[in-house]
Design a protein around this motif. Structure first.
Motif, PDB file in Angstrom:
ATOM      1  N   THR B 128     -45.659 100.357  -2.850  1.00 30.51           N
ATOM      2  CA  THR B 128     -46.284 101.048  -1.724  1.00 30.51           C
ATOM      3  C   THR B 128     -46.541 102.512  -2.045  1.00 30.51           C
ATOM      4  OG1 THR B 128     -44.054 101.372  -0.851  1.00 30.51           O
ATOM      5  CG2 THR B 128     -45.323  99.556   0.079  1.00 30.51           C
ATOM      6  N   ASP B 129     -47.639 103.026  -1.521  1.00 35.32           N
ATOM      7  CA  ASP B 129     -47.964 104.451  -1.605  1.00 35.32           C
ATOM      8  C   ASP B 129     -47.844 104.992  -3.028  1.00 35.32           C
ATOM      9  OD1 ASP B 129     -48.437 105.038   1.248  1.00 35.32           O
ATOM     10  OD2 ASP B 129     -46.343 104.414   1.437  1.00 35.32           O
ATOM     11  N   ASP B 154     -49.340  97.677  -1.266  1.00 32.72           N
ATOM     12  CA  ASP B 154     -49.926  98.305  -0.078  1.00 32.72           C
ATOM     13  C   ASP B 154     -50.148  99.799  -0.334  1.00 32.72           C
ATOM     14  OD1 ASP B 154     -50.799  98.479   2.591  1.00 32.72           O
ATOM     15  OD2 ASP B 154     -48.801  99.080   3.280  1.00 32.72           O
ATOM     16  N   ARG B 155     -51.279 100.284   0.166  1.00 37.34           N
ATOM     17  CA  ARG B 155     -51.600 101.723   0.098  1.00 37.34           C
ATOM     18  C   ARG B 155     -51.387 102.276  -1.321  1.00 37.34           C
ATOM     19  NH1 ARG B 155     -48.496 101.413   4.691  1.00 37.34           N
ATOM     20  NH2 ARG B 155     -46.795 102.430   3.617  1.00 37.34           N
ATOM     21  N   THR B 156     -51.950 101.552  -2.290  1.00 35.25           N
ATOM     22  CA  THR B 156     -51.751 101.927  -3.685  1.00 35.25           C
ATOM     23  C   THR B 156     -53.111 102.009  -4.387  1.00 35.25           C
ATOM     24  OG1 THR B 156     -49.509 101.065  -3.817  1.00 35.25           O
ATOM     25  CG2 THR B 156     -50.764 101.058  -5.857  1.00 35.25           C
ATOM     26  N   ASN B 179     -54.810  97.600   1.834  1.00 33.77           N
ATOM     27  CA  ASN B 179     -55.057  99.053   1.825  1.00 33.77           C
ATOM     28  C   ASN B 179     -55.037  99.650   0.418  1.00 33.77           C
ATOM     29  OD1 ASN B 179     -55.008  99.438   4.809  1.00 33.77           O
ATOM     30  ND2 ASN B 179     -52.875  98.753   4.538  1.00 33.77           N
ATOM     31  N   THR B 180     -55.526  98.891  -0.534  1.00 37.81           N
ATOM     32  CA  THR B 180     -55.383  99.292  -1.936  1.00 37.81           C
ATOM     33  C   THR B 180     -56.755  99.450  -2.595  1.00 37.81           C
ATOM     34  OG1 THR B 180     -53.163  98.416  -2.229  1.00 37.81           O
ATOM     35  CG2 THR B 180     -54.578  98.388  -4.179  1.00 37.81           C
ATOM     36  N   ASN B 203     -59.064  96.036   1.426  1.00 43.34           N
ATOM     37  CA  ASN B 203     -58.971  96.724   0.131  1.00 43.34           C
ATOM     38  C   ASN B 203     -60.348  97.209  -0.329  1.00 43.34           C
ATOM     39  OD1 ASN B 203     -56.061  95.989  -0.492  1.00 43.34           O
ATOM     40  ND2 ASN B 203     -56.961  93.954  -0.174  1.00 43.34           N
TER      41      ASN B 203
END
Lengths: 217, 222
Positions: B128-129, B154-156, B179-180, B203
């Motif tokens: 993540t992140d 996620d979020r990467t 979210n990537t 994504n």
């Protein structure tokens, strides 16, 4: 082939806490207990050293600390007079409390040595037999400190329990640190060679951002 | 790190091999290993060290073992031509590895992150992140022909890796991605041997050398 000889565990002014160390050949890290041998009241003698050598030949790291290093005469005394009376007088004046701290220093040092698996077996003869009980009477200290310290200006003969008495390597500090304790860095290092962690511990170099553990050679 | 049931926290360390060692951190046996605010770099051939050259190798040999990598930088590790690089997760047979990689940068290694069930271990992890970028092989790889190896990402950002961005190889391997961003890799998404890459549908996969690839399927958002 063992290696053996005198080492210094601690210094106090001009005085040195000396010990005889017999180191086995080929003992892997964290593989076996170490042995601490306490002498008779006559002090550091050849037969004590030969016993340490014999244990080392069987694969154990063996240490004979000179607990009389604080005494006016720290050396070996003979069995005959006048040495015999001098030995009794030295034993009567022995500071058991300081001796207990010295034993803890020696035990922790042993625990920090590579072959040690965290256990130290103590044996003593005559007056030294009492010292083996002193080890058992200090289990909290002998179990290690809650916080220890490493510094690139530290020394592994220290007990690592304060920034001023920091050790030089993580390996030695691990041997002095209680289970679930913490090793902190006094400065940014570098701190040399790799090491194996076999206990629960936190290593935190927050005070030394950019500190390096890189092998320095 | 090698002790049954132990919990080890490494904080604020800079581990710089300068090419002498083959592992930055080698987790062999432990209940939990926390790597927090660390920099792990230069596990490589610069000074003739020996393979495999990994920033972090997590190879727990017993029980259930957890790895937490938080707020750390892992860069310039690995040796060209061998499975090496940033983070390699390879639990032993029957061992369950639980992994969290959060707010970390895994950049400029050979492989970025590998979750590997080859030894028969089970892996469940989250990334993540984080940024996985500029690695000369794949960005994030899951690989297992047998035991379950699943990462949720996620979020990467996965960018500029010379091979593929996200790779799933083998029927036991999968990734769940949300979210990537997958951009400017040698290829975007790649699956083989029954591996699966699932998308939560939010994504961005573009500009991957004409080979964006496609997700195996989508997973609904709740």
């Amino acid at each position: 082939m063992i290696t053996s000889g005198e080492i210094v565990l601690q210094r106090d002014g001009d005085r040195e806490f000396d010990a005889y160390l017999a180191r086995p050949a080929g003992a892997g890290p964290g593989t076996r207990p170490s042995i601490i041998i306490f002498t008779e009241m006559f002090g550091m003698a050849r037969h004590n050293f030969e016993m340490a050598d014999a244990y080392a030949r069987r694969g154990f790291l063996a240490l004979v600390p000179n607990l009389f290093w604080r005494s006016p005469y720290p050396g070996e005394l003979g069995y005959d007079e006048p040495d015999r009376s001098a030995a009794f007088a030295r034993l009567a004046a022995f500071d058991v409390e300081a001796g207990g701290r010295d034993i803890v220093t020696a035990v922790k040092w042993l625990r920090g040595q590579p072959p040690n698996n965290g256990k130290v077996f103590a044996l003593g003869f005559c007056a030294g037999g009492r010292m083996a009980f002193v080890v058992a009477a200090n289990p909290a200290q002998a179990a290690g400190f809650r916080f220890t310290y490493v510094s690139n200006t530290g020394n592994d003969i220290n007990n690592c329990d304060s920034p001023a008495t920091a050790c030089a390597t993580f390996n030695t500090a691990l041997g002095q640190t209680a289970n679930y304790g913490e090793i902190d860095c006094v400065n940014t290092g570098p701190y040399g060679q790799s090491f194996t962690i076999t206990q629960s511990v936190t290593i935190n170099c927050a005070g030394a951002i950019g500190g390096k553990m890189a092998r320095s050679s | 790190v090698n002790g049954a049931g132990i919990v080890v926290r490494l904080r604020n360390l800079s581990i710089d091999s300068s090419g002498f060692e083959s592992f930055g951190i080698d987790g062999q046996n432990m209940a939990a290993l926390y790597i927090e605010n660390c920099i792990i770099t230069n596990l490589n051939t610069a000074n003739g060290g020996s393979s495999p050259f990994l920033g972090i190798k997590f190879e727990p040999s017993a029980g259930t073992s957890q790895l937490f990598v938080t707020n750390s930088i892992i860069s310039n590790n690995g040796k060209s031509g061998v499975v090496s690089g940033g983070i390699d997760i390879v639990p032993g047979s029957g061992v369950a590895a639980q992994v969290s990689i959060d707010r970390s940068q895994i950049n400029g290694n050979i492989f970025g992150i590998i979750a590997d069930g080859t030894s028969g271990g089970i892996i469940k992890g989250t990334i993540t992140d984080s940024v996985v970028s500029g690695n000369s092989q794949n960005g994030i790889t899951v690989s297992s022909a047998g035991s379950s190896v699943v990462l949720q990402v996620d979020r990467t950002t996965v960018g500029s890796n010379a091979n593929h961005g996200l790779v799933a190889g083998g029927s036991g391997a999968g990734m769940l991605v949300s979210n990537t961003n997958v951009f400017n890799n040698g290829g975007g998404l790649f699956t083989a041997g029954g591996g699966t890459l699932y998308s939560y549908g939010n994504n961005h996969v573009n500009g991957n050398n004409g080979d964006d690839g496609s997700f195996t399927g989508t997973v609904g958002q709740q």
